[in-house]
Scaffold this active site. Structure first.
Site, PDB file in Angstrom:
ATOM      1  N   ILE A 133      47.420  41.893  45.047  1.00 46.70           N
ATOM      2  CA  ILE A 133      48.565  41.349  45.546  1.00 46.70           C
ATOM      3  C   ILE A 133      49.410  41.127  44.357  1.00 46.70           C
ATOM      4  CG2 ILE A 133      49.707  39.325  46.769  1.00 46.70           C
ATOM      5  CD1 ILE A 133      47.094  38.942  48.255  1.00 46.70           C
ATOM      6  N   GLU A 134      50.569  41.756  44.778  1.00 46.79           N
ATOM      7  CA  GLU A 134      51.909  41.774  43.606  1.00 46.79           C
ATOM      8  C   GLU A 134      52.618  40.383  44.201  1.00 46.79           C
ATOM      9  OE1 GLU A 134      52.254  43.470  41.002  1.00 46.79           O
ATOM     10  OE2 GLU A 134      51.004  45.259  41.416  1.00 46.79           O
TER      11      GLU A 134
END
Length: 559
Positions: A340-341
């Site tokens: 997850i960015e």
């Protein structure tokens, strides 16, 4: 003893991180234990937090879920999110039903910072680096421009230099903004833009950018389709060549109850799923269905779109990224999980990106103006005005630009609470989808004389099957369910087996996209006939590597 509200005011240094973990362990000793899984390149301990209610079972005898963060030194927002999830689970135990259920029935592994050394340098100096402080790929600094706080303001920004050959000019709409010079433009003032820094072995004429001195990238150091430096920048000397990634791998090998994972990075505000190297056709069909279902859940909770790295997050259409953690975790172990960015300044400013990667190189000036407006209205102080400076090698330059570390790469602290809360909810939701072995029936029936019939029924109350994924079965990465009947000395077995393996149990995931009846494939029973005296105690244990261990005791009673 209680803990203070979570500290969103800044990002933790290594000392603060250790203090925080030890404080939580002191306050909640039955819910958390700390382990040191190895030492960093610089010899610092790498701590992992293991969260479960120890009164309801050992952590290895429950289904597990993995969370890590700060693989890249500068992506400290991820570490904050991981620490917040730990805080929420512990402080909300017996207050929040999801937190309570997780700690009673599951194990959560949280590795809040992988790049221990790199993050410390990032947080305590002006420097930016990828993962490790180890010199790589060369042992010495190479000739050329190295990034440095040359004017002593505590930041490393950009330098703009007037240059007739320069590719940049000052925007007419926003004087702080540098925009690209048009190909046919020749009349005007133009600039070359360079990173702020000094030049090693400058010849007085040409400026080249030096090869990064600390170019190791932990997220290129995993074995799945690993490629050497010539093909994959930052790869390391060989898979798991770094003590940090190797410590992680050894822990995984020893703790085999994990079903899913999240690895927190920054930035782009997007949920990434495997593969980086293959199109979706490479997945077993049912696994891709579950990945899409999980991704939809993530989008609904976090607001982040879930996309395939291969299809939607490649730096170049002809290039793929090798040796990444999420590809390895799925393809080797069969775990369902995501990178997850976290955080994205343009998104926060109201910019809609058509393509997550291409936007950085090409976007309308209106997007930049939205960023400046957002920065100014919210007092972010993300842009540092251009200031003249007499560079010791280049002469008159101007230094300024966006403060990459505190505005682009990481969320300003005021935005941390919302990020942490949304991500925490998704992580808890994802973890609760793990398989969960349970006993649905255990009976002992008198058949006459001293003969008894024993029935033992197991079920999987989780969403995923006890084998996690089809990829797990392909890799033979998990054992079958083991059932052991333990008899006291005076009790003998007439029929059945004392030790046996049974097939895996399905969960609800195989019904998510299928309206046809599947029967009770989530439940299975075993039977034995035994002979023994009244009041003897028999014990039955069922062990699933990833769905947990369950036990029961039955007392022989004559009815």
């Amino acid at each position: 003893m209680t803990v203070k509200p979570f500290d969103f005011s800044h990002y933790y240094t290594y000392r603060e991180l250790l203090e925080y973990l030890h404080q939580m362990t002191d306050v909640y000793p039955q819910l958390i234990q700390l382990k040191i899984i190895g030492q960093s390149y610089a010899g610092k301990d790498i701590p992992i937090a293991i969260l479960t209610n120890q009164n309801t079972g050992k952590y290895l005898e429950k289904p597990g879920y993995w969370i890590d963060a700060n693989t890249h030194a500068g992506e400290v927002t991820g570490s904050a999110v991981a620490c917040y999830i730990l805080y929420y689970l512990l402080t909300q135990y017996q207050q929040d039903s999801m937190a309570t259920r997780l700690l009673d029935h599951h194990t959560i592994y949280i590795l809040p910072r992988i790049a221990i050394d790199g993050a410390e340098k990032y947080l305590t100096t002006p420097y930016r680096l990828r993962s490790s402080i180890r010199p790589y790929p060369y042992p010495d600094e190479q000739d050329g421009l190295h990034q440095e706080d040359i004017n002593g303001d505590g930041l490393i920004l950009q330098m703009r230099i007037k240059d007739d050959c320069g590719g940049w000019k000052i925007s007419e709409q926003e004087p702080r903004l540098m925009v690209k010079r048009e190909p046919e433009e020749f009349e005007g003032t133009y600039y070359t833009i360079l990173p702020e820094g000094s030049i090693l072995n400058y010849d007085g004429y040409e400026v080249k950018l030096a090869t990064t001195f600390e170019g190791m990238d932990f997220n290129r150091n995993y074995p799945y389709l690993w490629s050497p430096e010539g093909q994959q920048q930052g790869a390391g000397d060989f898979p798991f060549s770094e003590p940090e990634t190797r410590a992680e791998a050894e822990f995984w090998q020893e703790n085999r109850n994990i079903n899913g994972f999240i690895s927190y990075h920054t930035y782009s505000a997007v949920i990434l799923r495997p593969y980086s190297t293959h199109a979706d056709e490479h997945f077993p069909v049912s696994d891709l269905d579950i990945y899409k279902l999980l991704g939809e859940k993530g989008t609904a909770i976090t607001g982040y779109e879930c996309i395939s790295v291969y299809h939607d997050f490649r730096y170049h259409p002809k290039d793929v990224t090798y040796g990444v953690m999420d590809d390895y975790a799925y393809d080797h172990f069969g775990w369902f999980g995501f990178t997850i960015e976290l955080w994205d300044a343009p998104t926060q400013a109201g910019v809609k990106k058509e393509n997550y990667i291409d936007w950085g190189g090409k976007h309308p000036i209106e997007d930049d103006l939205k960023l400046f407006k957002w920065n100014d209205e919210n007092e972010i102080k993300g842009f540092i005005d251009w200031q003249p400076f007499n560079h010791p090698q280049l002469g008159e330059v101007e230094i300024g630009g966006w403060n990459f570390k505190e505005m682009w790469q990481n969320a300003p602290e005021k935005y941390l609470p919302e990020i942490c809360e949304r991500q925490c909810k998704f992580a808890l939701t994802h973890a609760l989808m793990s398989p969960l072995l349970a006993i649905s029936k255990a009976t002992i029936t008198h058949q006459g004389a001293d003969i008894y019939h024993v029935v033992f029924e197991l079920e999987n109350r989780g969403f995923l099957p006890t084998y996690t994924s089809q990829k797990t079965l392909e890799r033979k990465a998990v054992r079958l369910i083991e059932v052991i009947l333990s008899l006291p000395e005076k009790v003998s077995l007439i029929s059945g087996k004392l030790e046996q393996e049974i097939d895996h149990l399905e969960g609800r995931s195989n019904k998510a996209y299928n309206t046809f009846a599947k029967g009770t494939d989530y439940r299975r029973h075993l039977e034995w006939v035994i002979k023994g005296p009244v009041d003897s105690i028999i014990e039955i244990t069922a062990c699933s590597e990833r769905a947990g261990t369950v036990r029961c005791s039955l007392n022989i009673k004559m009815i």
